[in-house]
Motif scaffolding. Structure first.
Motif, short mmCIF file in Angstrom:
data_model
loop_
_atom_site.label_atom_id
_atom_site.label_comp_id
_atom_site.label_asym_id
_atom_site.label_seq_id
_atom_site.Cartn_x
_atom_site.Cartn_y
_atom_site.Cartn_z
N UNK A 62 21.22 -12.69 -13.08
CA UNK A 62 22.31 -13.61 -13.41
C UNK A 62 21.93 -14.67 -14.42
N UNK A 63 20.75 -14.56 -15.01
CA UNK A 63 20.31 -15.53 -16.00
C UNK A 63 20.89 -15.21 -17.37
N UNK A 64 20.85 -16.19 -18.23
CA UNK A 64 21.30 -16.05 -19.61
C UNK A 64 20.05 -15.88 -20.47
N UNK A 65 20.09 -14.99 -21.47
CA UNK A 65 18.93 -14.76 -22.34
C UNK A 65 19.32 -15.16 -23.76
N UNK A 66 18.57 -16.09 -24.31
CA UNK A 66 18.84 -16.57 -25.66
C UNK A 66 17.67 -16.25 -26.57
N UNK A 67 17.93 -15.53 -27.64
CA UNK A 67 16.93 -15.22 -28.64
C UNK A 67 17.33 -15.97 -29.91
N UNK A 68 16.61 -17.03 -30.22
CA UNK A 68 16.96 -17.89 -31.36
C UNK A 68 17.18 -17.08 -32.62
N UNK A 69 18.19 -17.45 -33.37
CA UNK A 69 18.56 -16.81 -34.64
C UNK A 69 19.08 -15.39 -34.46
N UNK A 70 19.09 -14.87 -33.26
CA UNK A 70 19.62 -13.52 -33.03
C UNK A 70 20.91 -13.58 -32.22
N UNK A 71 20.83 -14.12 -31.00
CA UNK A 71 22.03 -14.23 -30.19
C UNK A 71 21.73 -14.48 -28.73
N UNK A 72 22.79 -14.48 -27.94
CA UNK A 72 22.69 -14.78 -26.52
C UNK A 72 23.31 -13.65 -25.71
N UNK A 73 22.58 -13.22 -24.68
CA UNK A 73 23.08 -12.24 -23.73
C UNK A 73 23.41 -12.98 -22.44
N UNK A 74 24.55 -12.66 -21.85
CA UNK A 74 24.92 -13.27 -20.58
C UNK A 74 25.73 -12.23 -19.80
N UNK A 75 25.89 -12.49 -18.51
CA UNK A 75 26.73 -11.61 -17.71
C UNK A 75 28.04 -12.33 -17.42
N UNK A 76 29.07 -11.54 -17.27
CA UNK A 76 30.40 -12.07 -16.99
C UNK A 76 31.00 -11.22 -15.89
N UNK A 77 31.60 -11.86 -14.91
CA UNK A 77 32.18 -11.11 -13.81
C UNK A 77 33.57 -10.62 -14.19
N UNK A 78 33.79 -9.35 -13.96
CA UNK A 78 35.13 -8.77 -14.15
C UNK A 78 35.75 -8.60 -12.78
N UNK A 79 36.93 -9.15 -12.63
CA UNK A 79 37.61 -9.09 -11.33
C UNK A 79 38.08 -7.67 -11.01
N UNK A 80 38.29 -7.44 -9.73
CA UNK A 80 38.86 -6.16 -9.30
C UNK A 80 40.29 -6.08 -9.83
N UNK A 81 40.71 -4.88 -10.16
CA UNK A 81 42.06 -4.72 -10.71
C UNK A 81 42.59 -3.33 -10.36
N UNK A 82 43.84 -3.13 -10.68
CA UNK A 82 44.45 -1.82 -10.50
C UNK A 82 44.58 -1.18 -11.88
#
Length: 108
Positions: A40-60
């Motif tokens: 659940x951590x965020x990963x930041x690579x300077x000058x490249x970008x940031x990776x993060x997780x995002x929760x997607x809710x349950x849906x139909x």
């Protein structure tokens, strides 16, 4: 670019390193990024970008073949936000393809 091409390019740029050592380093970096995202951590690579997780809710959802309703469970999705330097390099390349980069560089 795929992982093996990345390893080959890094090994070619660093002839003093063995390809198997470069592969081990690339694997270690990618494994650590994967572990951090799984925790659940965020990963930041300077000058490249940031990776993060995002929760997607349950849906139909709908089965496209039958049109029947289907329950889609909640899940985590990976989100990538490019860094300022990466965006600038990509946009410079696009402008270069359009022939405007030379004009922009001469104007500054």
């Amino acid at each position: 670019m795929i992982r093996s091409e990345l390893v080959a390019r890094i090994a070619a740029q660093n002839p003093h390193l063995y390809a198997k050592d470069v592969e081990a380093v690339v694997d270690a970096i990618l494994d650590r990024i994967t572990e951090a995202l799984a925790d659940g951590d965020r990963v930041e690579l300077r000058d490249f970008g940031t990776f993060a997780t995002k929760e997607r809710r349950a849906r139909t959802g709908r089965n496209p073949r039958s049109g029947q309703s289907v329950a889609v469970a909640a899940k985590q999705a990976i989100q990538f936000k490019p860094g300022k330097t990466l965006r600038a390099r990509l946009n410079l390349r696009l402008e270069d393809q359009d022939g405007e980069a030379g004009r922009l560089l001469r104007a500054s």
